[in-house]
Scaffold this motif. Structure first.
Motif, PDB file in Angstrom:
ATOM      1  N   LEU A  18      74.874   2.588  34.342  1.00  0.00           N
ATOM      2  CA  LEU A  18      76.089   2.163  33.664  1.00  0.00           C
ATOM      3  C   LEU A  18      76.249   0.652  33.608  1.00  0.00           C
ATOM      4  O   LEU A  18      76.928   0.117  32.732  1.00  0.00           O
ATOM      5  CB  LEU A  18      77.309   2.801  34.342  1.00  0.00           C
ATOM      6  N   SER A  19      75.620  -0.050  34.541  1.00  0.00           N
ATOM      7  CA  SER A  19      75.751  -1.505  34.564  1.00  0.00           C
ATOM      8  C   SER A  19      74.884  -2.173  33.501  1.00  0.00           C
ATOM      9  O   SER A  19      75.070  -3.351  33.209  1.00  0.00           O
ATOM     10  CB  SER A  19      75.370  -2.044  35.951  1.00  0.00           C
ATOM     11  N   TYR A  20      73.938  -1.440  32.931  1.00  0.00           N
ATOM     12  CA  TYR A  20      73.013  -2.055  31.982  1.00  0.00           C
ATOM     13  C   TYR A  20      73.340  -1.637  30.557  1.00  0.00           C
ATOM     14  O   TYR A  20      73.414  -0.461  30.253  1.00  0.00           O
ATOM     15  CB  TYR A  20      71.560  -1.678  32.281  1.00  0.00           C
ATOM     16  N   ARG A  21      73.529  -2.630  29.685  1.00  0.00           N
ATOM     17  CA  ARG A  21      73.654  -2.384  28.248  1.00  0.00           C
ATOM     18  C   ARG A  21      72.736  -3.385  27.549  1.00  0.00           C
ATOM     19  O   ARG A  21      72.846  -4.598  27.762  1.00  0.00           O
ATOM     20  CB  ARG A  21      75.100  -2.579  27.775  1.00  0.00           C
ATOM     21  N   HIS A  22      71.870  -2.880  26.709  1.00  0.00           N
ATOM     22  CA  HIS A  22      70.931  -3.776  26.035  1.00  0.00           C
ATOM     23  C   HIS A  22      71.643  -4.700  25.053  1.00  0.00           C
ATOM     24  O   HIS A  22      71.079  -5.729  24.643  1.00  0.00           O
ATOM     25  CB  HIS A  22      69.836  -2.985  25.321  1.00  0.00           C
ATOM     26  N   SER A  23      72.866  -4.356  24.691  1.00  0.00           N
ATOM     27  CA  SER A  23      73.634  -5.195  23.766  1.00  0.00           C
ATOM     28  C   SER A  23      73.824  -6.618  24.296  1.00  0.00           C
ATOM     29  O   SER A  23      74.063  -7.544  23.514  1.00  0.00           O
ATOM     30  CB  SER A  23      74.993  -4.553  23.479  1.00  0.00           C
ATOM     31  N   TYR A  24      73.719  -6.813  25.603  1.00  0.00           N
ATOM     32  CA  TYR A  24      73.807  -8.159  26.166  1.00  0.00           C
ATOM     33  C   TYR A  24      72.529  -8.969  25.893  1.00  0.00           C
ATOM     34  O   TYR A  24      72.556 -10.199  25.945  1.00  0.00           O
ATOM     35  CB  TYR A  24      74.027  -8.111  27.679  1.00  0.00           C
ATOM     36  N   HIS A  25      71.425  -8.278  25.661  1.00  0.00           N
ATOM     37  CA  HIS A  25      70.122  -8.942  25.609  1.00  0.00           C
ATOM     38  C   HIS A  25      69.423  -8.804  24.256  1.00  0.00           C
ATOM     39  O   HIS A  25      68.322  -9.335  24.077  1.00  0.00           O
ATOM     40  CB  HIS A  25      69.215  -8.360  26.694  1.00  0.00           C
ATOM     41  N   ALA A  26      70.033  -8.101  23.309  1.00  0.00           N
ATOM     42  CA  ALA A  26      69.385  -7.811  22.026  1.00  0.00           C
ATOM     43  C   ALA A  26      68.979  -9.092  21.306  1.00  0.00           C
ATOM     44  O   ALA A  26      69.749 -10.043  21.224  1.00  0.00           O
ATOM     45  CB  ALA A  26      70.316  -6.991  21.143  1.00  0.00           C
ATOM     46  N   GLY A  27      67.749  -9.093  20.804  1.00  0.00           N
ATOM     47  CA  GLY A  27      67.263 -10.226  20.032  1.00  0.00           C
ATOM     48  C   GLY A  27      66.766 -11.390  20.846  1.00  0.00           C
ATOM     49  O   GLY A  27      66.468 -12.455  20.290  1.00  0.00           O
ATOM     50  N   ASN A  28      66.652 -11.228  22.156  1.00  0.00           N
ATOM     51  CA  ASN A  28      66.144 -12.328  22.973  1.00  0.00           C
ATOM     52  C   ASN A  28      64.621 -12.445  22.815  1.00  0.00           C
ATOM     53  O   ASN A  28      63.997 -11.696  22.069  1.00  0.00           O
ATOM     54  CB  ASN A  28      66.563 -12.183  24.442  1.00  0.00           C
ATOM     55  N   HIS A  29      64.023 -13.405  23.516  1.00  0.00           N
ATOM     56  CA  HIS A  29      62.587 -13.628  23.343  1.00  0.00           C
ATOM     57  C   HIS A  29      61.755 -12.413  23.726  1.00  0.00           C
ATOM     58  O   HIS A  29      60.685 -12.170  23.140  1.00  0.00           O
ATOM     59  CB  HIS A  29      62.142 -14.854  24.148  1.00  0.00           C
ATOM     60  N   ALA A  30      62.241 -11.624  24.676  1.00  0.00           N
ATOM     61  CA  ALA A  30      61.512 -10.423  25.070  1.00  0.00           C
ATOM     62  C   ALA A  30      61.538  -9.371  23.961  1.00  0.00           C
ATOM     63  O   ALA A  30      60.529  -8.707  23.697  1.00  0.00           O
ATOM     64  CB  ALA A  30      62.107  -9.851  26.355  1.00  0.00           C
ATOM     65  N   ASP A  31      62.684  -9.211  23.311  1.00  0.00           N
ATOM     66  CA  ASP A  31      62.770  -8.288  22.178  1.00  0.00           C
ATOM     67  C   ASP A  31      61.839  -8.717  21.053  1.00  0.00           C
ATOM     68  O   ASP A  31      61.189  -7.886  20.410  1.00  0.00           O
ATOM     69  CB  ASP A  31      64.209  -8.223  21.648  1.00  0.00           C
ATOM     70  N   VAL A  32      61.794 -10.001  20.795  1.00  0.00           N
ATOM     71  CA  VAL A  32      60.933 -10.515  19.727  1.00  0.00           C
ATOM     72  C   VAL A  32      59.481 -10.131  19.987  1.00  0.00           C
ATOM     73  O   VAL A  32      58.794  -9.584  19.112  1.00  0.00           O
ATOM     74  CB  VAL A  32      61.087 -12.041  19.595  1.00  0.00           C
ATOM     75  N   LEU A  33      58.999 -10.397  21.191  1.00  0.00           N
ATOM     76  CA  LEU A  33      57.612 -10.055  21.520  1.00  0.00           C
ATOM     77  C   LEU A  33      57.391  -8.547  21.440  1.00  0.00           C
ATOM     78  O   LEU A  33      56.426  -8.077  20.820  1.00  0.00           O
ATOM     79  CB  LEU A  33      57.268 -10.560  22.920  1.00  0.00           C
ATOM     80  N   LYS A  34      58.272  -7.791  22.075  1.00  0.00           N
ATOM     81  CA  LYS A  34      58.131  -6.333  22.102  1.00  0.00           C
ATOM     82  C   LYS A  34      58.063  -5.745  20.703  1.00  0.00           C
ATOM     83  O   LYS A  34      57.202  -4.908  20.398  1.00  0.00           O
ATOM     84  CB  LYS A  34      59.310  -5.731  22.877  1.00  0.00           C
ATOM     85  N   HIS A  35      58.947  -6.184  19.847  1.00  0.00           N
ATOM     86  CA  HIS A  35      59.052  -5.569  18.525  1.00  0.00           C
ATOM     87  C   HIS A  35      57.974  -6.056  17.571  1.00  0.00           C
ATOM     88  O   HIS A  35      57.608  -5.333  16.635  1.00  0.00           O
ATOM     89  CB  HIS A  35      60.455  -5.791  17.970  1.00  0.00           C
ATOM     90  N   ILE A  36      57.433  -7.229  17.798  1.00  0.00           N
ATOM     91  CA  ILE A  36      56.275  -7.652  17.011  1.00  0.00           C
ATOM     92  C   ILE A  36      55.068  -6.780  17.344  1.00  0.00           C
ATOM     93  O   ILE A  36      54.367  -6.293  16.452  1.00  0.00           O
ATOM     94  CB  ILE A  36      55.976  -9.143  17.248  1.00  0.00           C
ATOM     95  N   VAL A  37      54.815  -6.565  18.623  1.00  0.00           N
ATOM     96  CA  VAL A  37      53.698  -5.711  19.028  1.00  0.00           C
ATOM     97  C   VAL A  37      53.911  -4.281  18.516  1.00  0.00           C
ATOM     98  O   VAL A  37      52.989  -3.650  17.994  1.00  0.00           O
ATOM     99  CB  VAL A  37      53.525  -5.723  20.556  1.00  0.00           C
ATOM    100  N   LEU A  38      55.131  -3.771  18.656  1.00  0.00           N
ATOM    101  CA  LEU A  38      55.440  -2.437  18.158  1.00  0.00           C
ATOM    102  C   LEU A  38      55.156  -2.328  16.665  1.00  0.00           C
ATOM    103  O   LEU A  38      54.530  -1.366  16.196  1.00  0.00           O
ATOM    104  CB  LEU A  38      56.907  -2.116  18.438  1.00  0.00           C
ATOM    105  N   THR A  39      55.620  -3.311  15.895  1.00  0.00           N
ATOM    106  CA  THR A  39      55.436  -3.285  14.449  1.00  0.00           C
ATOM    107  C   THR A  39      53.962  -3.295  14.064  1.00  0.00           C
ATOM    108  O   THR A  39      53.528  -2.529  13.190  1.00  0.00           O
ATOM    109  CB  THR A  39      56.159  -4.488  13.811  1.00  0.00           C
ATOM    110  N   LEU A  40      53.175  -4.132  14.724  1.00  0.00           N
ATOM    111  CA  LEU A  40      51.748  -4.195  14.423  1.00  0.00           C
ATOM    112  C   LEU A  40      51.061  -2.859  14.703  1.00  0.00           C
ATOM    113  O   LEU A  40      50.199  -2.419  13.925  1.00  0.00           O
ATOM    114  CB  LEU A  40      51.091  -5.301  15.251  1.00  0.00           C
ATOM    115  N   CYS A  41      51.444  -2.206  15.774  1.00  0.00           N
ATOM    116  CA  CYS A  41      50.821  -0.918  16.121  1.00  0.00           C
ATOM    117  C   CYS A  41      51.249   0.188  15.154  1.00  0.00           C
ATOM    118  O   CYS A  41      50.436   1.039  14.771  1.00  0.00           O
ATOM    119  CB  CYS A  41      51.168  -0.544  17.555  1.00  0.00           C
ATOM    120  N   LEU A  42      52.513   0.185  14.745  1.00  0.00           N
ATOM    121  CA  LEU A  42      52.966   1.167  13.762  1.00  0.00           C
ATOM    122  C   LEU A  42      52.246   0.964  12.432  1.00  0.00           C
ATOM    123  O   LEU A  42      51.825   1.940  11.789  1.00  0.00           O
ATOM    124  CB  LEU A  42      54.476   1.043  13.554  1.00  0.00           C
ATOM    125  N   GLU A  43      52.103  -0.275  12.020  1.00  0.00           N
ATOM    126  CA  GLU A  43      51.409  -0.550  10.764  1.00  0.00           C
ATOM    127  C   GLU A  43      49.948  -0.114  10.840  1.00  0.00           C
ATOM    128  O   GLU A  43      49.379   0.355   9.845  1.00  0.00           O
ATOM    129  CB  GLU A  43      51.511  -2.037  10.426  1.00  0.00           C
TER     130      GLU A  43
END
Length: 297
Positions: A18-43
């Motif tokens: 309950l103490s963790y909500r990703h809404s506090y961290h969305a779009g940070n540098h970690a999200d950028v890296l994670k989602h770039i790798v995810l996108t490349l693998c999906l493609e």
């Protein structure tokens, strides 16, 4: 395990989260890296017509308002996606990632950040399937609403780690599994290797993406060592550090462990990471890493 014990375990897990909500961290540098790798693998998976499964063990709410109270309180997106958004040009490899960002931000201003479920929703084809899991009592209804009209998606409120047993292997025998816990629950670090192995035993040809934060390098390295000890072959580590490791509070780096990486991924990241570093870490206080942890043989 009887239903009563399982219910108690799930309630206990939810209370811890309950103490963790990703809404506090969305779009940070970690999200950028994670989602770039995810996108490349999906493609990469889309290069063949045959359908595949996208399995997201810790999905979150799906969509995040960057002008929300949570996002504004931390401002983490300002040193992450906001810096990329203001670039006059991006490298070609990031076009699929930015196509999703632009879909959810029709105006020039950056208003929403799409989490991994919405990135997959936008990039997957009609023949592909999504299995999304979120246990947080506030985020689950938001996620369910996002996918209420998407016939490709199954959204469940369960412990995401359990999906690696119950949903694998997929009928298509092709798939990508994103394992992305909050790590707010300290035993998440210990669960990762076991959960990965459970999935791999059932579906050894899938692409597995494991996101990790670097808050304590010792703790993170112990988790990585446990993954190596599973005996699984073909594992690559991709990491972006924006600050040197230290003993202060906060995340200095994040990374992705990729099992069965697409053959182009390492070269793609060798191109992308220096560009990201120039934008997110212009003084080169941290470092970038593309490391083969375990070779194919």
């Amino acid at each position: 395990m009887n239903s009563y014990i399982l219910t108690v375990m799930l309630l206990d897990l939810e209370i811890k989260m309950l103490s963790y909500r990703h809404s506090y961290h969305a779009g940070n540098h970690a999200d950028v890296l994670k989602h770039i790798v995810l996108t490349l693998c999906l493609e990469s998976l889309k290069e063949k017509d045959k359908p595949f499964l996208y399995l997201d063990t810790h999905s979150g709410a799906g969509r995040y308002l960057l002008q929300s109270e949570h996002a504004e309180k931390t401002g983490e997106y300002l040193s992450g996606i906001a810096k990329l958004w203001e670039q006059p040009e991006i490298i070609d490899l990031l076009q699929p990632y930015f196509s999703v960002l632009k879909y959810y931000n029709r105006n020039p201003a950056l208003k929403y950040y799409p989490g991994s479920p919405l990135i997959a929703k936008q990039l997957l084809r009609p023949q592909d399937k999504l299995v999304l899991t979120e246990i947080h009592s506030s985020d689950y209804p938001l996620l369910r609403q996002e996918f209420s009209k998407d016939h490709r998606a199954q959204v469940t409120k369960q412990d995401g780690f359990l999906q690696l047993k119950s949903k694998l292997p997929p009928e298509s025998r092709r798939g990508l599994i994103l394992i992305d816990p909050s790590y707010e629950i300290k035993d998440d670090y210990q669960k990762i290797a076991h959960a990965l192995l459970e999935g791999y035993k059932r579906f050894s040809t899938g692409i597995y993406l494991i996101w990790y934060p670097v808050v304590s390098r010792k703790q993170t390295q112990h988790m990585i060592d446990d993954i190596i000890k599973t005996g699984i072959k073909r594992i690559v580590q991709i990491e972006l550090a924006i600050r040197p490791d230290n003993n202060q509070k906060g995340m200095t780096a994040s990374g992705m462990i990729v099992v069965n990486p697409p053959w182009k991924l390492k070269q793609q990241m060798h191109t992308i990471l220096p560009w990201l570093q120039e934008i997110l870490d212009p003084h080169h206080m941290g470092k970038i890493t593309v490391n083969e942890l375990v070779p194919e043989s």
